[in-house]
Scaffold this motif. Sequence first.
Motif, PDB file in Angstrom:
ATOM      1  N   THR A 192      -4.744  -5.858   0.849  1.00  0.00           N
ATOM      2  CA  THR A 192      -3.780  -5.505   1.925  1.00  0.00           C
ATOM      3  C   THR A 192      -3.205  -4.229   1.376  1.00  0.00           C
ATOM      4  N   HIS A 261      -3.532  -8.833   6.364  1.00  0.00           N
ATOM      5  CA  HIS A 261      -2.279  -9.686   5.854  1.00  0.00           C
ATOM      6  C   HIS A 261      -2.557 -10.996   6.340  1.00  0.00           C
ATOM      7  N   GLU A 279     -11.683 -11.095   6.112  1.00  0.00           N
ATOM      8  CA  GLU A 279     -11.440  -9.773   5.905  1.00  0.00           C
ATOM      9  C   GLU A 279     -12.479  -8.791   5.985  1.00  0.00           C
TER      10      GLU A 279
END
Length: 360
Positions: A192, A261, A279
């Motif tokens: 992140t 996030h 991700e």
Amino acid sequence: MADLFWPGDERAGSHFSAEDFVGAMLAVEEAWLGAGIDALVDAEQLALDAEAGGNPVIPLVRLLREQAPDAHRGLTSQDVVDSALMRMSASAVATLRRDLRRVVTRLAALAAEHRDTPMVARTLTQHAVPTTFGFRVTAWLTAVLDADDDLARLTFPDQLGGAAGTRAATVELGVEVPAGVPRWHTTRAPVTRLGDALVGCTDACARIANDVVTMSRPEIGELSEGTGGGSSTMPGKANPVLSVLVRRAALTTPQLAATLHLAAAHQVDDRADGGWHAEWAPLRDLVRRTLVAASQTVELVAGLQVHVDRMAATLAAAGDSVLAEQRSMSDDPSPTYLGDATAYVDAVVARAHHHLEEKR
């Protein structure tokens, strides 16, 4: 790599390509084994085989163990993917920072050159008070410097936790893990933070592009791109294409970082059930789009044409309206009304030079 859906994608080179991913995973496996592995890996076939287990490491390990039976012992798939992503990210960020350095160099020179070039400031799209173009450039320059500082603070840790983060297998095998290697299977700050820093870069590049798009409108004409793009229907039309493409990146990268996030927020237990898998593709797109935008910004600022005559004419045409604030404060207004703008330009340019010296 060219992409019809993202013109200019080839500027990102091989970063986060399928081949780059395979190479990074192989490097992780070889580093863990402590030896090279002579295995030919077809990235496309690996991608086809990845669905069955949910990630590409499972079919990769099958191939590696044909040459090295002890490959991967003590690791889990997430160790390899996460470590590979960090290695690819470190390489991409190094390339990105080289481009940002070129942007900083050009903007520092532009700010110094136009430190005293008069123009009208605009607030809420309307004329405000007098300013200088050099002062406007310092806003661009500050944003790029801040973005590069954020990149400099990033870390790219390996992931060596084993099946559930306890390193049970490595202890059982008597394998020593280097001191300080974190276990972040379900604590995704390395990802992140990277995403946030990349978005900061596209924010900074768009800060420049937005002004160029606006100030190159024919009715303003204070800036123009060095080589404008053409039109399919209007010969001779010079569109600010580089600026448009940089803005395109900035309009899409925040959502990609938001996905990172969201994936971090959906971690569960000791290994995630989808949050981790979500991700990879957004991170790839975020990295590549940021690299492309930075490269295009290098070209944009290098060729930027500043039309000081139009700036002066616009300021003159604004007449008394730009002096309203000044007159509200003094019956005997000074000939200029620039506050400490020039001193601020000098300070930001000095910061840029110090920044560049530090990076040598």
